[in-house]
Design a protein around this motif. Structure first.
Motif, PDB file in Angstrom:
ATOM      1  N   GLU A  66       0.800  -1.221   0.000  1.00 31.10           N
ATOM      2  CA  GLU A  66       0.000   0.000   0.000  1.00 31.10           C
ATOM      3  C   GLU A  66       0.839   1.279   0.000  1.00 31.10           C
ATOM      4  N   ILE A  67       0.196   2.339  -0.424  1.00 30.03           N
ATOM      5  CA  ILE A  67       0.736   3.688  -0.309  1.00 30.03           C
ATOM      6  C   ILE A  67       0.477   4.155   1.128  1.00 30.03           C
ATOM      7  N   PRO A  68       1.430   4.785   1.790  1.00 32.07           N
ATOM      8  CA  PRO A  68       2.605   5.461   1.227  1.00 32.07           C
ATOM      9  C   PRO A  68       3.871   4.613   1.114  1.00 32.07           C
ATOM     10  N   TYR A  69       3.808   3.323   1.462  1.00 31.45           N
ATOM     11  CA  TYR A  69       5.043   2.536   1.577  1.00 31.45           C
ATOM     12  C   TYR A  69       5.619   2.140   0.224  1.00 31.45           C
ATOM     13  N   TYR A  70       4.760   2.003  -0.808  1.00 32.35           N
ATOM     14  CA  TYR A  70       5.224   1.487  -2.097  1.00 32.35           C
ATOM     15  C   TYR A  70       5.618   2.636  -3.020  1.00 32.35           C
ATOM     16  N   GLN A  71       6.802   3.169  -2.821  1.00 33.06           N
ATOM     17  CA  GLN A  71       7.326   4.224  -3.675  1.00 33.06           C
ATOM     18  C   GLN A  71       8.775   4.488  -3.277  1.00 33.06           C
ATOM     19  N   PHE A  72       9.466   5.248  -4.087  1.00 33.65           N
ATOM     20  CA  PHE A  72      10.832   5.637  -3.728  1.00 33.65           C
ATOM     21  C   PHE A  72      10.796   6.554  -2.508  1.00 33.65           C
ATOM     22  N   THR A 120      -3.642   8.576  -6.264  1.00 29.36           N
ATOM     23  CA  THR A 120      -5.106   8.694  -6.205  1.00 29.36           C
ATOM     24  C   THR A 120      -5.739   7.586  -5.382  1.00 29.36           C
ATOM     25  N   GLU A 121      -4.992   6.479  -5.170  1.00 21.68           N
ATOM     26  CA  GLU A 121      -5.565   5.334  -4.456  1.00 21.68           C
ATOM     27  C   GLU A 121      -4.562   4.736  -3.485  1.00 21.68           C
ATOM     28  N   ARG A 122      -5.107   4.061  -2.489  1.00 22.00           N
ATOM     29  CA  ARG A 122      -4.263   3.367  -1.510  1.00 22.00           C
ATOM     30  C   ARG A 122      -3.436   2.266  -2.194  1.00 22.00           C
ATOM     31  N   PHE A 123      -4.039   1.548  -3.137  1.00 22.27           N
ATOM     32  CA  PHE A 123      -3.353   0.504  -3.905  1.00 22.27           C
ATOM     33  C   PHE A 123      -3.419   0.905  -5.381  1.00 22.27           C
ATOM     34  N   PRO A 124      -2.386   1.563  -5.906  1.00 22.82           N
ATOM     35  CA  PRO A 124      -2.454   2.125  -7.251  1.00 22.82           C
ATOM     36  C   PRO A 124      -2.542   1.060  -8.347  1.00 22.82           C
ATOM     37  N   LEU A 144      -7.319   8.349  -2.217  1.00 18.00           N
ATOM     38  CA  LEU A 144      -6.474   9.197  -1.365  1.00 18.00           C
ATOM     39  C   LEU A 144      -6.612  10.644  -1.834  1.00 18.00           C
ATOM     40  N   SER A 145      -6.796  11.548  -0.891  1.00 13.74           N
ATOM     41  CA  SER A 145      -6.933  12.957  -1.262  1.00 13.74           C
ATOM     42  C   SER A 145      -5.566  13.636  -1.299  1.00 13.74           C
ATOM     43  N   GLU A 146      -5.478  14.687  -2.096  1.00 13.84           N
ATOM     44  CA  GLU A 146      -4.258  15.484  -2.166  1.00 13.84           C
ATOM     45  C   GLU A 146      -3.967  16.106  -0.799  1.00 13.84           C
ATOM     46  N   PHE A 147      -5.022  16.571  -0.122  1.00 15.00           N
ATOM     47  CA  PHE A 147      -4.858  17.210   1.187  1.00 15.00           C
ATOM     48  C   PHE A 147      -4.248  16.236   2.203  1.00 15.00           C
ATOM     49  N   GLU A 148      -4.790  15.039   2.258  1.00 15.30           N
ATOM     50  CA  GLU A 148      -4.300  14.018   3.197  1.00 15.30           C
ATOM     51  C   GLU A 148      -2.811  13.746   2.977  1.00 15.30           C
ATOM     52  N   GLN A 149      -2.409  13.612   1.712  1.00 13.18           N
ATOM     53  CA  GLN A 149      -1.005  13.321   1.423  1.00 13.18           C
ATOM     54  C   GLN A 149      -0.105  14.520   1.724  1.00 13.18           C
ATOM     55  N   ARG A 150      -0.602  15.698   1.429  1.00 12.27           N
ATOM     56  CA  ARG A 150       0.183  16.906   1.706  1.00 12.27           C
ATOM     57  C   ARG A 150       0.524  16.968   3.196  1.00 12.27           C
ATOM     58  N   VAL A 151      -0.448  16.664   4.043  1.00 10.02           N
ATOM     59  CA  VAL A 151      -0.234  16.696   5.493  1.00 10.02           C
ATOM     60  C   VAL A 151       0.688  15.547   5.925  1.00 10.02           C
ATOM     61  N   ASN A 152       0.439  14.348   5.381  1.00 10.92           N
ATOM     62  CA  ASN A 152       1.192  13.160   5.810  1.00 10.92           C
ATOM     63  C   ASN A 152       2.662  13.207   5.403  1.00 10.92           C
ATOM     64  N   LYS A 153       2.989  13.994   4.393  1.00 17.21           N
ATOM     65  CA  LYS A 153       4.384  14.045   3.944  1.00 17.21           C
ATOM     66  C   LYS A 153       5.317  14.589   5.034  1.00 17.21           C
ATOM     67  N   SER A 154       4.753  15.227   6.038  1.00 11.18           N
ATOM     68  CA  SER A 154       5.581  15.706   7.151  1.00 11.18           C
ATOM     69  C   SER A 154       6.253  14.552   7.891  1.00 11.18           C
TER      70      SER A 154
END
Length: 548
Positions: free
Chosen positions: A68-74, A86-90, A228-238
Motif C-alpha cells: 500500500e501507499i505510502p510505503y510502495y514508492q521511492f 489517487t488510491e491506496r493501492f495504485p 487518497l486525497s491530495e490534502f491528506e497526502q500533503r499533510v502526511n508528507k511531514s
C-alpha cells in the motif's frame, strides 16, 4: 523517453563504463540514480520500451500493486514531494505515470537504452571487465555488472498438450495484447495467484461466460481499496522521512507495528478483537501486523485460517464454490503461499456466468482447436484462454540470459542443482557482478521498493570501498555460499514453509530444485549481516589492482 541509442556506439565502437545495470525497474532506476551521484560512468540496458520494470510489462485487466501507499514508492524526497497518488493501492496505469514522473524528476532516460534485450555477457579475467551484448548488436564493456532483473520477469508456460492447436486467442498474463477478446466472449483463466485473482475480478464483469481453472484455491485477503486525497497526502508528507526509515528497520518493509510473542498469550476474546481490528485495516495487516507464530506453529496457523474462512465463506452463495474455494480443511498452511489481495474476487467468482474447474480432481488432458478437455472428457469451448500461470520466479530472469562467468559457465549451468549466492548479492564464478532483488535475499517477503533501496545502498557502499581500496575484483567463495544457503534452508526448516509447494520454494516450475529461494530474517537483519561481511570482505576472493 530516451533516444533509441543513448550509448552512441552505432558506429560499431564499444562503450566503456564503470557500471552497467541490466533492468530499469525500481532496482535499476535507484541504482542508476545513486551510482551516477558518485560520479561513476553508469548506463542501463532495458529490454522494454520504457522504464518501470514489472509495471511496464504488466498491463493485464485489473493489474494493481498490493503493497500500500505510502510505503510502495521511492523514499527520495525529490520524487515524492511533487507526486500524489489517487488510491491506496495504485493501478498499473497510475504506476506507469509514476515512473514517467520519476524519469522526468531524476533525468534517468538519458542513461538508459530501451529495447536493449541482453543476450550475452562474458567476463574477461585478465582485464577484470564484463562485455555485454544486446539482441540488436550493442556491445558494452564495464568493470561492474549489476543485474537488477527482478523476481518476476520470465513467464512460466505449463507444458499443456496441444496448446498450439487452439484456434482462439491465447494470452499469457505478463504479455497482455492491445486487443484482447474478453467482452461478451467465452473466456478461460488458468491460475489462482495474485494475477489470476485480479484478472478474474475484472473479466467476470465483461465476459459472456468465464471458466476459472484452479489447482489450489488462493487464500486471498481483503484489499479495502480507497481513494487518497491530495490534502491528506500533503499533510502526511511531514512524516515520510521517519516513516521510510522505520520501514527499513522492519522485516517486511511495511510501516506496520510488529507484534512479538505468541498469539496464545491472548484469551479467546482478546484474540478475536485483535484479528478483527487487523482484518478491518485491509491489505497485509492481518498477516504482517499479527503475531508471527502462525508460520511455525500449526495450531496458531489454524486459528488464522479459521478466522479467514469465517470472514470469507459467507461471501459465496453457491455451496459448491464455497466448499472448494473456502474449504473446512486448509488447502495449505496459511502464509506459506503468498496471499493475494482482492476487492470483490469471491463475489465475482460466485456469479452464475462463472464456472470453476478443480484441476486436482479434474486435470487438463489437452487443448483442442475449440478449447480444453479435462479428465472428465468434457470439451469446454472458449474464444480466449488466459494463462495466469506465473513466473519462473527469483531465478528465471538470470538463468534466461547467457551470462558467462569467469569459467564460461552460465547461471543456468551453475544453478542446475540449486541456487548458490553469498549474501544474495554475488555468485561464485561471477566477479564484480551484483544481484538486486534476486534469490537468497529477503526479496519475496518484502515490500519491493523499501528492500530494493536497502540492497542497492549496500552495493553502492561496497563499490565505494572497492574503488577507494584499489580492489580490481571481488568474487564470492563457494564455502561462503554453502554457509549462506545452509543458514537459509535451516531457518526455513523451522517454519511450515517446506510443507507447501510454492514459488517461494521453486516448486511451481517442473525440474527446478525445491528449496527456499528467499532469506527469512527480514530487511534489517539482512542489511546487518551484509554490512558486517562486506566490512571485512569475508567470504570473498579479493584481487587488488597492482597499478594502484
Amino acid at each position: 523517453m530516451g533516444s533509441v541509442n543513448p550509448l552512441g556506439n552505432g558506429d560499431g565502437g564499444v562503450k566503456e563504463l564503470d557500471v552497467l545495470i541490466i533492468g530499469a525497474g525500481f532496482g535499476g532506476c535507484y541504482s542508476l540514480y545513486k551510482l551516477r551521484n558518485l560520479g561513476l560512468k553508469v548506463h542501463v540496458l532495458e529490454a522494454g520500451s520504457y522504464l518501470g520494470g514489472v509495471w511496464h510489462w504488466n498491463t493485464y485487466p485489473g493489474a494493481r500493486v498490493d503493497s500500500e501507499i505510502p510505503y510502495y514508492q521511492f523514499s527520495l524526497p525529490e520524487v515524492w514531494r511533487k507526486w500524489n497518488w489517487t488510491e491506496r493501492f495504485p493501478s498499473g496505469d497510475e504506476l506507469r505515470a509514476y515512473f514517467k514522473h520519476v524519469d522526468e524528476t531524476l533525468d534517468l532516460s538519458k542513461d538508459i537504452s530501451y529495447s536493449a534485450n541482453v543476450i550475452d555477457a562474458r567476463y574477461d579475467e585478465p582485464k577484470a571487465k564484463w562485455t555485454v551484448t544486446t539482441e540488436n548488436g550493442q556491445k558494452v564493456v564495464s568493470k561492474y555488472l549489476i543485474c537488477a532483473t527482478g523476481s518476476s520477469f520470465k513467464p512460466h508456460f505449463p507444458a499443456f498438450k496441444n496448446l498450439d492447436k487452439f484456434k482462439g486467442q491465447v494470452i499469457h498474463s505478463t504479455r497482455w495484447p492491445n486487443i484482447a477478446n474478453t467482452e461478451n466472449k467465452r473466456v478461460a483463466i488458468v491460475g489462482s495467484g495474485a494475477t489470476a485473482v485480479q484478472c478474474t475480478q475484472e473479466i467476470a464483469k465483461v465476459a459472456h461466460y468465464l471458466t476459472v481453472y484452479i489447482r489450489t484455491p488462493s487464500i486471498s485477503l481483503p484489499m479495502f481499496q480507497r481513494s487518497l486525497s491530495e490534502f491528506e497526502q500533503r499533510v502526511n508528507k511531514s512524516t515520510y522521512n521517519r516513516m521510510f526509515a522505520y520501514c527499513r528497520k522492519s522485516k517486511s518493509g511495511l510501516g506496520y507495528d510488529s507484534r512479538p510473542g505468541s498469539v496464545f498469550e491472548l484469551n479467546d476474546q482478546e484474540r478475536e478483537e485483535l484479528f478483527e481490528e487487523l482484518w478491518n485495516r485491509g491489505g497485509f495487516n492481518y498477516n504482517q501486523a499479527n503475531y508471527r507464530d502462525f508460520l511455525v506453529d500449526p495450531k496458531a496457523n489454524k486459528l488464522m485460517y479459521d478466522f479467514w474462512a469465517k470472514k470469507t465463506r459467507p461471501r459465496l452463495k453457491n455451496p459448491k464454490k464455497a466448499a472448494f474455494l473456502v474449504p473446512e480443511t486448509p488447502p495449505f498452511a496459511f502464509g506459506t503461499k503468498r496471499s493475494s489481495l482482492e476487492q470483490d474476487y469471491y463475489e465475482r467468482i460466485d456469479q452464475d456466468n462463472v464456472d470453476v474447474v478443480d484441476l486436482k480432481a479434474n486435470p487438463v488432458q489437452e487443448f483442442t482447436e475449440k478449447g480444453i478437455i479435462c479428465q472428465d472428457g468434457v470439451e469446454r469451448e472458449f474464444d480466449t484462454i488466459v494463462l495466469a500461470t506465473g513466473f519462473d520466479a527469483m531465478t528465471g530472469s538470470l538463468t534466461n540470459m547467457n551470462i558467462h562467468g569467469r569459467d564460461g559457465l552460465t547461471f543456468r549451468e551453475r544453478w542446475k542443482d540449486g541456487v548458490f549466492t553469498h549474501l544474495g548479492l554475488c555468485s561464485s564464478g561471477f566477479p564484480n557482478l551484483f544481484l538486486i532483488y534476486g534469490p537468497q535475499a529477503p526479496t519475496a517477503f518484502t515490500n519491493g521498493p523499501v528492500f530494493i533501496e536497502s540492497q542497492v545502498d549496500i552495493v553502492v557502499d561496497l563499490l565505494k570501498k572497492l574503488q577507494s581500496e584499489g580492489i580490481k575484483s571481488i568474487e564470492a567463495q563457494r564455502n561462503a555460499e554453502e554457509q549462506w544457503k545452509d543458514a537459509i534452508q535451516k531457518a526455513n526448516d523451522q517454519t511450515l514453509m517446506p510443507l507447501t509447494d510454492s514459488w517461494y520454494m521453486g516448486a511451481n516450475i517442473p525440474g527446478k530444485k525445491r528449496e527456499q529461494l528467499n532469506y527469512l530474517g527480514g530487511i534489517e537483519q539482512y542489511e546487518r549481516e551484509c554490512r558486517a561481511a562486506l566490512a571485512t570482505l569475508e567470504g570473498f576472493t579479493v584481487v587488488h589492482d597492482e597499478n594502484k
